[in-house]
Write a protein that holds these residues in place. Sequence first.
Motif, short mmCIF file in Angstrom:
data_model
loop_
_atom_site.label_atom_id
_atom_site.label_comp_id
_atom_site.label_asym_id
_atom_site.label_seq_id
_atom_site.Cartn_x
_atom_site.Cartn_y
_atom_site.Cartn_z
N ILE A 31 3.00 103.58 61.21
CA ILE A 31 1.61 103.22 61.50
C ILE A 31 0.96 104.09 62.57
N GLY A 32 1.64 105.15 62.96
CA GLY A 32 1.04 106.09 63.89
C GLY A 32 1.29 105.82 65.36
N LEU A 33 2.14 104.85 65.67
CA LEU A 33 2.49 104.61 67.06
C LEU A 33 3.61 105.56 67.47
N THR A 34 3.78 105.73 68.78
CA THR A 34 4.90 106.53 69.25
C THR A 34 6.21 105.89 68.79
N ILE A 35 7.22 106.72 68.58
CA ILE A 35 8.52 106.20 68.15
C ILE A 35 9.51 106.51 69.27
N PRO A 36 10.16 105.52 69.85
CA PRO A 36 10.03 104.12 69.50
C PRO A 36 8.74 103.51 70.06
N ALA A 37 8.15 102.64 69.30
CA ALA A 37 6.91 101.99 69.71
C ALA A 37 7.19 100.93 70.77
N ASP A 39 6.57 97.37 72.54
CA ASP A 39 6.24 96.05 71.99
C ASP A 39 4.75 95.74 72.14
N VAL A 40 4.18 96.07 73.27
CA VAL A 40 2.76 95.77 73.49
C VAL A 40 1.88 96.55 72.51
N ASP A 41 2.27 97.77 72.17
CA ASP A 41 1.49 98.55 71.20
C ASP A 41 1.61 97.96 69.80
N ILE A 42 2.80 97.49 69.46
CA ILE A 42 3.00 96.81 68.17
C ILE A 42 2.14 95.55 68.13
N TRP A 43 2.17 94.79 69.21
CA TRP A 43 1.38 93.56 69.32
C TRP A 43 -0.11 93.85 69.12
N ASN A 44 -0.60 94.86 69.81
CA ASN A 44 -2.02 95.21 69.73
C ASN A 44 -2.40 95.69 68.33
N TYR A 45 -1.54 96.47 67.69
CA TYR A 45 -1.81 96.93 66.33
C TYR A 45 -1.86 95.74 65.37
N ALA A 46 -0.87 94.85 65.48
CA ALA A 46 -0.83 93.67 64.61
C ALA A 46 -2.07 92.80 64.82
N PHE A 47 -2.48 92.65 66.05
CA PHE A 47 -3.68 91.87 66.35
C PHE A 47 -4.91 92.50 65.69
N ALA A 48 -5.10 93.79 65.91
CA ALA A 48 -6.29 94.47 65.40
C ALA A 48 -6.32 94.56 63.89
N SER A 49 -5.15 94.60 63.27
CA SER A 49 -5.07 94.81 61.81
C SER A 49 -4.69 93.55 61.05
N HIS A 50 -4.57 92.42 61.75
CA HIS A 50 -4.30 91.12 61.12
C HIS A 50 -2.96 91.07 60.41
#
Length: 112
Positions: A31-37, A39-50
């Motif tokens: 999904i374009g996040l840094t690897i390893p992503a 947790d807060v970035d994963i959380w924010n992506y999931a929030f923004a993208s439902h």
Amino acid sequence: MAKLLLDANLSWRLVAKVKLHFEDCLHVDSIGLTIPAKDVDIWNYAFASHFIIVTNDEDFLDFVNVKGFPPKVVLLRTGNQSNPYIEQLLVKHKADIQALSESKEYGVLELF
């Protein structure tokens, strides 16, 4: 239909199999996040993208307890399991995951 975001602690190979049952399914590594992503970035992506986060990581349970939801979390309490096992578990609980997606009261579904 529930949209699933598989955390880094789950194999990216699960996506193709899970997509047969959950049309929208992505892995955090794609999904374009840094690897390893983080947790807060994963959380924010999931929030923004439902998306609902599917994980073995209890840190996301802590996020729900502190920040509330969305995003919602499916927390796998299975220990390390094979991809077919995880796939079958998600399919078996498809109705529960959909109910979580639609719920206004619950933010976490724990699967054992």
